[in-house]
Write an enzyme that holds these catalytic residues in place. Structure first.
Site, mmCIF file in Angstrom:
data_model
loop_
_atom_site.group_PDB
_atom_site.id
_atom_site.type_symbol
_atom_site.label_atom_id
_atom_site.label_comp_id
_atom_site.label_asym_id
_atom_site.label_seq_id
_atom_site.Cartn_x
_atom_site.Cartn_y
_atom_site.Cartn_z
ATOM 1 N N ASP A 71 47.903 49.043 32.629
ATOM 2 C CA ASP A 71 47.549 48.676 33.993
ATOM 3 C C ASP A 71 48.591 47.667 34.471
ATOM 4 O OD1 ASP A 71 46.045 48.300 36.349
ATOM 5 O OD2 ASP A 71 44.886 46.683 35.441
ATOM 6 N N ASP A 116 42.383 45.674 32.165
ATOM 7 C CA ASP A 116 41.442 44.556 32.194
ATOM 8 C C ASP A 116 40.154 44.884 32.946
ATOM 9 O OD1 ASP A 116 42.675 44.649 34.679
ATOM 10 O OD2 ASP A 116 42.633 42.475 34.955
#
Length: 210
Positions: free
Chosen positions: A8, A173
């Site tokens: 990410d 996350d």
């Protein structure tokens, strides 16, 4: 053994400061927009922006209407939005380099929008290379017209890259993104805010990931 690593961007490779971004919007007289900002559970309008259903200019129009501030330009909103992004630590870039030197392929899968990506692209040059030099491919929600945590965006990435989920480490996350990846068979890791997860990358590169 891990053959591919998918990252990410925001909160994993790019440091974020949501408080600074909210304060920037408040300084523009746009407190309602400030309250929309949530990197894990984006507001419906932000979701349409990040899935490519509306342009950034159209999103700005909605922000101006929300706070009744027709005088605020796209450029000022761009500045405020960019205050979310703090930078990319050089140490993380060099960790990605080490993965690639060990023969692993590296990728990005990110919910994002074109304006934020302009900031991010510049931040990745901090160690003298462009963002594209660090990855085999960059999969962005607004280009794919899908959003994490949908299975669809993962399946499009798998089909385009040829990666095997069982041999791919997915680092994100967002809890819901991690859940989807796990259900699809990916190895997963969810770093804590601000965590140095270099030890995880070292395990992946050495073949010791469990």
């Amino acid at each position: 053994m891990i053959k591919d690593v998918v990252f990410d961007l925001g909160g994993v490779l790019v440091d974020l400061d949501i408080g600074r971004c909210m304060e920037a919007f408040r300084s523009l007289g746009m407190p309602k927009v400030a309250e929309l900002l949530n990197p894990y559970y984006p507001a419906e309008m932000i979701g349409r922006l990040e899935s490519g259903k509306i342009s950034f200019h159209e999103a700005c129009d909605e922000m101006r209407r929300l706070d009744a501030r027709p005088d605020i330009s796209d450029e000022r909103i761009t500045w405020a939005y960019g205050e979310f992004l703090r930078g990319v630590p050089v140490a993380k870039l060099r960790q990605i380099d080490r993965l690639r030197e060990q023969g692993l392929r590296t990728w990005v899968l990110s919910n994002n929008n074109p304006v934020s990506m302009e900031f991010v692209q510049r931040m990745f040059t901090v160690d003298g290379k462009t963002m594209e030099k660090y990855f085999d491919g960059i999969f962005l929600s607004y280009e794919m017209h899908e959003l994490k945590p949908s299975e669809a965006i993962f399946r499009k990435m798998i089909d385009a890259s040829g990666m095997q989920p069982a041999k791919t480490l997915f680092i994100d996350d967002g809890p819901r993104n991690i859940d989807t990846a796990r259900q699809l068979g990916f190895a997963v890791y969810m770093p804590a805010p601000g965590e140095d997860f270099g030890h995880v990358l070292e395990l992946a590169a050495s073949g010791a990931w469990q």
